[in-house]
Design a protein around this motif. Structure first.
Motif, PDB file in Angstrom:
ATOM      1  N   LEU A  15       0.991  -1.161   0.135  1.00 24.47           N
ATOM      2  CA  LEU A  15      -0.116  -0.075  -0.004  1.00 24.47           C
ATOM      3  C   LEU A  15       0.792   1.167  -0.152  1.00 24.47           C
ATOM      4  CD1 LEU A  15      -2.772   1.275   0.156  1.00 24.47           C
ATOM      5  CD2 LEU A  15      -2.780   0.997   2.707  1.00 24.47           C
ATOM      6  N   ASP A  16       1.894   1.133   0.911  1.00 26.54           N
ATOM      7  CA  ASP A  16       2.660   2.466   0.627  1.00 26.54           C
ATOM      8  C   ASP A  16       3.327   2.543  -0.460  1.00 26.54           C
ATOM      9  OD1 ASP A  16       2.460   2.867   3.319  1.00 26.54           O
ATOM     10  OD2 ASP A  16       4.226   1.753   4.099  1.00 26.54           O
ATOM     11  N   SER A  17       3.780   1.485  -1.117  1.00 22.93           N
ATOM     12  CA  SER A  17       4.325   1.778  -2.501  1.00 22.93           C
ATOM     13  C   SER A  17       3.439   2.317  -3.299  1.00 22.93           C
ATOM     14  CB  SER A  17       4.785   0.456  -3.082  1.00 22.93           C
ATOM     15  OG  SER A  17       5.297   0.355  -4.264  1.00 22.93           O
ATOM     16  N   ILE A  18       2.177   1.854  -3.639  1.00 25.41           N
ATOM     17  CA  ILE A  18       1.130   2.110  -4.373  1.00 25.41           C
ATOM     18  C   ILE A  18       1.018   3.758  -4.081  1.00 25.41           C
ATOM     19  CG2 ILE A  18      -1.206   2.183  -5.184  1.00 25.41           C
ATOM     20  CD1 ILE A  18      -1.211  -0.840  -4.457  1.00 25.41           C
ATOM     21  N   LYS A  19       0.914   4.175  -2.744  1.00 22.98           N
ATOM     22  CA  LYS A  19       0.428   5.645  -2.431  1.00 22.98           C
ATOM     23  C   LYS A  19       1.621   6.409  -3.046  1.00 22.98           C
ATOM     24  CE  LYS A  19      -2.601   5.087   1.608  1.00 22.98           C
ATOM     25  NZ  LYS A  19      -2.925   4.923   2.870  1.00 22.98           N
ATOM     26  N   ARG A  25      -6.842   9.754  -3.988  1.00 18.07           N
ATOM     27  CA  ARG A  25      -7.970   8.890  -4.743  1.00 18.07           C
ATOM     28  C   ARG A  25      -7.634   8.079  -5.800  1.00 18.07           C
ATOM     29  NH1 ARG A  25     -12.726  12.291  -4.698  1.00 18.07           N
ATOM     30  NH2 ARG A  25     -13.239  11.241  -6.331  1.00 18.07           N
ATOM     31  N   GLY A  26      -6.327   8.061  -6.044  1.00 14.59           N
ATOM     32  CA  GLY A  26      -5.780   7.205  -7.241  1.00 14.59           C
ATOM     33  C   GLY A  26      -5.636   5.744  -6.770  1.00 14.59           C
ATOM     34  N   VAL A  27      -5.529   5.401  -5.295  1.00 11.68           N
ATOM     35  CA  VAL A  27      -5.230   4.040  -4.954  1.00 11.68           C
ATOM     36  C   VAL A  27      -6.536   3.003  -5.409  1.00 11.68           C
ATOM     37  CG1 VAL A  27      -5.233   2.793  -2.957  1.00 11.68           C
ATOM     38  CG2 VAL A  27      -3.897   4.749  -3.067  1.00 11.68           C
ATOM     39  N   ALA A  32      -7.928  -1.124  -8.915  1.00 13.94           N
ATOM     40  CA  ALA A  32      -9.006  -1.838  -9.790  1.00 13.94           C
ATOM     41  C   ALA A  32      -8.187  -2.165 -11.052  1.00 13.94           C
ATOM     42  CB  ALA A  32      -9.872  -0.526 -10.208  1.00 13.94           C
ATOM     43  N   GLU A  33      -7.279  -1.193 -11.716  1.00 10.78           N
ATOM     44  CA  GLU A  33      -6.689  -1.447 -12.814  1.00 10.78           C
ATOM     45  C   GLU A  33      -5.668  -2.926 -12.671  1.00 10.78           C
ATOM     46  OE1 GLU A  33      -3.356   0.427 -15.620  1.00 10.78           O
ATOM     47  OE2 GLU A  33      -4.454   1.664 -14.316  1.00 10.78           O
ATOM     48  N   ALA A  34      -5.269  -3.119 -11.455  1.00 11.88           N
ATOM     49  CA  ALA A  34      -4.474  -4.244 -11.440  1.00 11.88           C
ATOM     50  C   ALA A  34      -5.471  -5.779 -11.242  1.00 11.88           C
ATOM     51  CB  ALA A  34      -3.484  -4.244 -10.048  1.00 11.88           C
ATOM     52  N   ALA A  35      -6.457  -5.495 -10.581  1.00 10.89           N
ATOM     53  CA  ALA A  35      -7.515  -6.436 -10.428  1.00 10.89           C
ATOM     54  C   ALA A  35      -8.278  -6.851 -12.029  1.00 10.89           C
ATOM     55  CB  ALA A  35      -8.655  -6.090  -9.538  1.00 10.89           C
TER      56      ALA A  35
END
Length: 88
Positions: A15-19, A25-27, A32-35
């Motif tokens: 999560l930290d890496s994604i953030k 708001r992009g998380v 969703a894109e990864a899923a």
């Protein structure tokens, strides 16, 4: 497209890496894109398995021919990127 809010649990470091790459708001969009990508790959694998069941496994020669074709397309694309006139 309709959306639905869900709760998920992921490792904190992920999560930290994604953030670090998206705003708050992009998380959701990122996940969703990864899923969606994972779902598409799973569906492609299911199709591949069905085709293999119906027609048998891909021969080594056919597999190599496909790789050669991909390499040719990549080379053409690389040339088109450096010299747009060659794409015509």
């Amino acid at each position: 497209m309709a959306t639905k809010k869900v709760t998920i649990t992921i490792p904190e470091d992920l999560l930290d890496s994604i953030k670090g790459r998206v705003d708050a708001r992009g998380v959701s969009a990122y996940i969703a894109e990864a899923a969606a990508h994972k779902d598409a790959m799973d569906r492609l694998r299911e199709l591949s398995d069905r085709l293999e069941d119906e027609y048998g496994p891909v021969s080594e020669a056919d597999y190599q021919a496909a790789l050669d074709r991909i390499a040719a397309i990549d080379a053409w694309h690389g040339e088109a990127q450096t010299d747009p006139a060659s794409a015509a």
